[in-house]
Design an enzyme around this catalytic site. Structure first.
Site, PDB file in Angstrom:
ATOM      1  N   TYR A 108      38.006 -32.643 117.853  1.00 37.35           N
ATOM      2  CA  TYR A 108      37.803 -32.717 119.304  1.00 37.35           C
ATOM      3  C   TYR A 108      36.411 -33.251 119.579  1.00 37.35           C
ATOM      4  CZ  TYR A 108      37.132 -31.257 124.155  1.00 37.35           C
ATOM      5  OH  TYR A 108      36.870 -31.244 125.495  1.00 37.35           O
ATOM      6  N   GLU A 196      36.634 -37.686 127.101  1.00 37.54           N
ATOM      7  CA  GLU A 196      37.207 -36.776 126.109  1.00 37.54           C
ATOM      8  C   GLU A 196      38.132 -37.515 125.153  1.00 37.54           C
ATOM      9  OE1 GLU A 196      38.941 -32.492 126.830  1.00 37.54           O
ATOM     10  OE2 GLU A 196      40.569 -33.951 127.109  1.00 37.54           O
TER      11      GLU A 196
END
Length: 388
Positions: A108, A196
């Site tokens: 992530y 993101e």
């Protein structure tokens, strides 16, 4: 402002961040054609402004072009319901058809603004994928953060700190630091509020790849980015929110039945909190701003009343730059024009409050006054709904 995944990936690619091969389609026949071009086995991903697609059935794998066409028939035109959508879900009008990837690890990586530090913060985790929200709650130690100076940008030592925290193989540390630097360039150069990559994957052949991407942009900076404004998909935005934007007021549709009209974002949040405290549910966030005109108040009331779920209304005005008498005239104009029979509770304090209350009481409309916000919330919670 939000954009679709395929658009976000195109921007990442412009900045040198590797993404899978793929094309966006809006018909089953196109899905079949793209699958054939990509070698047969592909992933079909619903393009909607909501996360949680994987768990909701918005991401499917096809083994061949025929299956890709059949899956596209099922997905296109359907409504996808995730934890980030309303109960009605959002309509799937486009699919991203991508090549499949052999994944070794899912990571992530993101950048947001840390309001408390007043700085961008880059976050990384070795536990990427669909359950990152759960990881943040149950294992916060697995999320590594570093704040970024807007003057200096992301420094190499900061990138190395994050790369080491991801426990990458030595050969991937340098490419990871380079990718992080590129993501910050996207964030800064495009005036993002969120950048993101989840998941950022390590492939079985030892490469980093942005398997999914999300970019949100600061609305106040769009005047600098005409190319971004053109990417907006109005079909993915609530029509009432689009109309509110045109009228210069802030509106977000919610799931309750108490329509709220307030001047000031903080006061609007407090109003919604007290509505929930007394056992009712707000139907919207609606902030007309501190300097709204009579016409804007009337237009905002119209937007509020256009929501068929609204069965009762609470108006909370604290007069300052927006005088209470101006607000009252706008309210009366909207209610009179629409011949509203809904229960309407109004609480007014501040500049020209007495004048505003007099305008409401002399209007001939059924409007219930309240002395304070708690009383207003209790009155609207007890009111029986009608028709707008």
């Amino acid at each position: 402002m939000k954009i679709h995944e395929y658009q976000a990936k195109a921007i990442l690619a412009q900045f040198g961040i590797p993404v899978p091969r793929g094309k966006v389609v809006d018909s089953p026949a196109q899905a079949r054609q793209v699958a054939a071009e990509l070698g047969g086995k592909v992933v079909l991903k619903a393009q909607v402004y909501a996360g949680g697609r994987g768990k909701a059935g918005g991401i499917k794998t096809a083994q061949n072009p025929n299956e890709a066409e059949q899956l596209a028939k099922q997905m296109l035109g359907s409504r996808l319901i995730t934890h980030q959508t309303s109960a009605e879900g959002v309509k799937v009008n486009k699919l991203l058809v991508e090549e499949t990837v052999n994944i070794q690890r899912e990571l992530y990586l993101s950048i947001v603004i840390d309001n408390s530090a007043r700085l961008p913060v880059m976050m990384a985790s070795e536990a990427g994928g669909m359950d990152i929200e759960e990881v943040a709650q149950t294992h916060p130690e697995k999320i590594i953060k570093t704040h970024i100076s807007p003057l200096l940008g992301l420094q190499s030592f900061q990138g190395r700190k994050l790369a080491y925290g991801l426990k990458l193989e030595q050969a991937l540390n340098k490419p990871a630091v380079s990718l992080m630097a590129s993501l910050y360039q996207v964030f800064q150069g495009k005036d993002c509020s969120l950048a993101e990559i989840n998941p950022l994957v390590v492939t079985t052949d030892g490469k980093l790849l942005a398997l999914d991407a999300k970019l949100n942009f600061d609305d106040n900076a769009l005047f600098r980015h005409s190319e971004l404004a053109a990417l907006a998909d109005p079909e993915q935005v609530e029509p009432l929110e689009i109309e509110a934007n045109k009228q210069g007021v802030s509106y977000i549709k919610l799931d309750g039945d108490v329509g709220c009209l307030v001047n000031g974002a903080g006061l609007a949040m407090a109003t919604m909190d007290i509505i929930k405290l007394v056992g009712a549910q707000p139907a919207n966030f609606l902030d007309v701003g501190g300097g709204a005109s009579e016409e804007q108040i009337a237009a905002a009331m119209g937007i509020l009343l256009d929501d068929p779920k609204v069965k009762r209304v609470l108006i909370n005005i604290f007069g300052g730059i927006l005088r209470c008498d101006v607000a009252a005239r706008g309210i009366v104009a909207a209610l009179t024009k629409r011949k509203v029979t809904l229960p309407v509770v109004v609480r007014m304090r501040g500049t020209n409050a007495d004048e505003g209350k007099a305008i409401l009481s002399q209007s001939g409309l059924t409007i219930t006054p309240a002395q304070d916000l708690l009383q207003a919330a209790r009155l609207v919670a007890a009111a029986k709904g009608g028709k707008a």
